[in-house]
Structures are given as C-alpha cells and as structure tokens.
Design a protein around this motif. Structure first.
Motif, PDB file in Angstrom:
ATOM      1  N   GLY A  62       0.881  -1.262  -0.040  1.00  0.00           N
ATOM      2  CA  GLY A  62       0.045  -0.012  -0.013  1.00  0.00           C
ATOM      3  C   GLY A  62       0.824   1.409  -0.089  1.00  0.00           C
ATOM      4  O   GLY A  62       1.863   1.283  -0.596  1.00  0.00           O
ATOM      5  N   GLU A  63       0.397   2.364   0.737  1.00  0.00           N
ATOM      6  CA  GLU A  63       0.959   3.560   0.669  1.00  0.00           C
ATOM      7  C   GLU A  63       2.306   3.501   1.192  1.00  0.00           C
ATOM      8  O   GLU A  63       3.435   4.178   0.580  1.00  0.00           O
ATOM      9  N   PRO A  64       2.740   2.632   2.260  1.00  0.00           N
ATOM     10  CA  PRO A  64       4.283   2.648   2.697  1.00  0.00           C
ATOM     11  C   PRO A  64       5.022   2.095   1.542  1.00  0.00           C
ATOM     12  O   PRO A  64       6.237   2.435   1.429  1.00  0.00           O
ATOM     13  N   ALA A  65       4.583   1.129   0.860  1.00  0.00           N
ATOM     14  CA  ALA A  65       5.555   0.549  -0.384  1.00  0.00           C
ATOM     15  C   ALA A  65       5.465   1.600  -1.674  1.00  0.00           C
ATOM     16  O   ALA A  65       6.545   1.974  -1.894  1.00  0.00           O
ATOM     17  N   ASP A  66       4.530   2.386  -1.592  1.00  0.00           N
ATOM     18  CA  ASP A  66       4.507   3.591  -2.654  1.00  0.00           C
ATOM     19  C   ASP A  66       5.577   4.739  -1.969  1.00  0.00           C
ATOM     20  O   ASP A  66       6.325   5.251  -2.723  1.00  0.00           O
ATOM     21  N   ILE A  67       5.510   4.912  -0.827  1.00  0.00           N
ATOM     22  CA  ILE A  67       6.587   6.026  -0.077  1.00  0.00           C
ATOM     23  C   ILE A  67       7.947   5.550  -0.452  1.00  0.00           C
ATOM     24  O   ILE A  67       8.772   6.269  -0.879  1.00  0.00           O
ATOM     25  N   PHE A  68       8.097   4.165  -0.084  1.00  0.00           N
ATOM     26  CA  PHE A  68       9.449   3.726  -0.402  1.00  0.00           C
ATOM     27  C   PHE A  68       9.943   3.807  -1.824  1.00  0.00           C
ATOM     28  O   PHE A  68      10.936   4.363  -2.052  1.00  0.00           O
ATOM     29  N   ALA A  69       9.173   3.509  -2.671  1.00  0.00           N
ATOM     30  CA  ALA A  69       9.547   3.837  -4.124  1.00  0.00           C
ATOM     31  C   ALA A  69       9.654   4.909  -4.648  1.00  0.00           C
ATOM     32  O   ALA A  69      10.449   5.297  -5.210  1.00  0.00           O
ATOM     33  N   ARG A  70       8.658   5.980  -4.091  1.00  0.00           N
ATOM     34  CA  ARG A  70       9.074   7.302  -4.508  1.00  0.00           C
ATOM     35  C   ARG A  70      10.466   7.892  -3.719  1.00  0.00           C
ATOM     36  O   ARG A  70      11.229   8.546  -4.462  1.00  0.00           O
ATOM     37  N   TRP A  71      10.866   7.464  -2.638  1.00  0.00           N
ATOM     38  CA  TRP A  71      12.023   7.820  -1.922  1.00  0.00           C
ATOM     39  C   TRP A  71      13.118   7.447  -2.771  1.00  0.00           C
ATOM     40  O   TRP A  71      14.107   8.094  -3.047  1.00  0.00           O
ATOM     41  N   ARG A  72      13.020   5.856  -3.100  1.00  0.00           N
ATOM     42  CA  ARG A  72      14.255   5.415  -3.697  1.00  0.00           C
ATOM     43  C   ARG A  72      14.467   6.046  -5.011  1.00  0.00           C
ATOM     44  O   ARG A  72      15.705   6.166  -5.448  1.00  0.00           O
ATOM     45  N   GLN A  73      13.641   6.503  -5.740  1.00  0.00           N
ATOM     46  CA  GLN A  73      13.436   6.868  -7.070  1.00  0.00           C
ATOM     47  C   GLN A  73      13.647   8.333  -7.144  1.00  0.00           C
ATOM     48  O   GLN A  73      14.805   8.799  -7.810  1.00  0.00           O
ATOM     49  N   GLU A  74      13.495   9.265  -6.199  1.00  0.00           N
ATOM     50  CA  GLU A  74      13.517  10.605  -6.192  1.00  0.00           C
ATOM     51  C   GLU A  74      14.515  11.222  -5.307  1.00  0.00           C
ATOM     52  O   GLU A  74      15.206  12.374  -5.518  1.00  0.00           O
ATOM     53  N   LEU A  75      14.590  10.615  -3.960  1.00  0.00           N
ATOM     54  CA  LEU A  75      15.241  11.388  -2.776  1.00  0.00           C
ATOM     55  C   LEU A  75      16.410  10.493  -2.326  1.00  0.00           C
ATOM     56  O   LEU A  75      17.367  11.301  -2.153  1.00  0.00           O
ATOM     57  N   GLU A  76      16.501   9.231  -2.584  1.00  0.00           N
ATOM     58  CA  GLU A  76      17.950   8.557  -2.476  1.00  0.00           C
ATOM     59  C   GLU A  76      18.969   9.010  -3.253  1.00  0.00           C
ATOM     60  O   GLU A  76      19.862   9.430  -2.582  1.00  0.00           O
ATOM     61  N   PRO A  77      18.708   9.340  -4.550  1.00  0.00           N
ATOM     62  CA  PRO A  77      19.977   9.867  -5.305  1.00  0.00           C
ATOM     63  C   PRO A  77      20.369  11.166  -4.675  1.00  0.00           C
ATOM     64  O   PRO A  77      21.461  11.557  -4.847  1.00  0.00           O
ATOM     65  N   LYS A  78      19.562  11.980  -3.973  1.00  0.00           N
ATOM     66  CA  LYS A  78      20.069  13.171  -3.495  1.00  0.00           C
ATOM     67  C   LYS A  78      20.412  13.200  -2.112  1.00  0.00           C
ATOM     68  O   LYS A  78      20.815  14.353  -1.367  1.00  0.00           O
ATOM     69  N   GLY A  79      20.660  11.983  -1.465  1.00  0.00           N
ATOM     70  CA  GLY A  79      21.464  11.970  -0.206  1.00  0.00           C
ATOM     71  C   GLY A  79      20.501  11.648   0.988  1.00  0.00           C
ATOM     72  O   GLY A  79      20.723  11.689   1.894  1.00  0.00           O
ATOM     73  N   PHE A  80      19.205  11.381   0.710  1.00  0.00           N
ATOM     74  CA  PHE A  80      18.350  11.308   1.712  1.00  0.00           C
ATOM     75  C   PHE A  80      18.113   9.968   1.947  1.00  0.00           C
ATOM     76  O   PHE A  80      18.105   9.034   1.445  1.00  0.00           O
ATOM     77  N   ARG A  81      17.825   9.497   3.358  1.00  0.00           N
ATOM     78  CA  ARG A  81      17.767   8.301   3.870  1.00  0.00           C
ATOM     79  C   ARG A  81      16.407   7.998   4.491  1.00  0.00           C
ATOM     80  O   ARG A  81      15.650   8.848   4.569  1.00  0.00           O
TER      81      ARG A  81
END
Length: 105
Positions: A62-81
C-alpha cells in the motif's frame, strides 16, 4: 488490512510530504515521520522491520510501499535516507510501524 493495502500514494500527498520535510529542515530538524501504519500491513506483520532485516522494504504494501518507491527513485539519489521502525509495542508485540525520512542538517 485489505483496504489499507489497496490505498495508493497520490502525487498531491507526496508533494505535501515533501513540503513538510522542507518545513522541518527549515526548523532545524533532520528527520520527518512520513507515515505511521499498522505493522500488520506488512506481509510479515512487521518482523523484518523489528529485526531489523535488510529486506524489510519487500514486506511493505500500500502507501508505505509507494513512499519507499518514491524515496528510492527521487530522494535517495539526492542523499536522503529512509528508515523503518516499529514505534508501538502493545502487549509486547509489534503494533504500529513508521517510515522516517532523514537528511543531514
């Protein structure tokens, strides 16, 4: 749980979370709880998050999986954990879990 697992993260909701993160950073914080959800929403009842097991992201739905996917795609490359944690233990068993976005101050 079926209803929660079927919920999806919308673009507007994601933008609101990012705005909250910006406000938190401006206030001097270095993390934000993005979502709190019942650990039973995870396919393993939250055991991988509680362990912690490196494969915990695969247990999200659900939403937690979507949040993880968006983080991985958009924010992890920018250094967010991103971290997952069981935040409540009613009667000693995993209750609610949460996903936290973290950044360097």
């Amino acid at each position: 749980m079926k209803e929660l697992a079927a919920r999806r993260l919308g673009d507007e909701q994601w933008r609101n979370l990012l705005a909250q993160a910006r406000e938190s950073a401006a206030a001097g914080m270095n993390e934000l709880m993005l979502i709190r959800f019942p650990s039973q929403l995870c396919v393993d009842g939250g055991r991988a998050i509680n362990a912690p097991d490196a494969n915990w992201p695969q247990t999200l739905r659900g939403e937690p999986a979507d949040i993880f996917a968006r983080w991985r795609q958009e924010l992890e490359p920018k250094g967010f954990r991103l971290a997952a944690q069981i935040v409540e233990f009613p009667d000693g068993v995993p209750g609610d879990a949460a996903l936290f976005l973290m950044w360097d101050a």
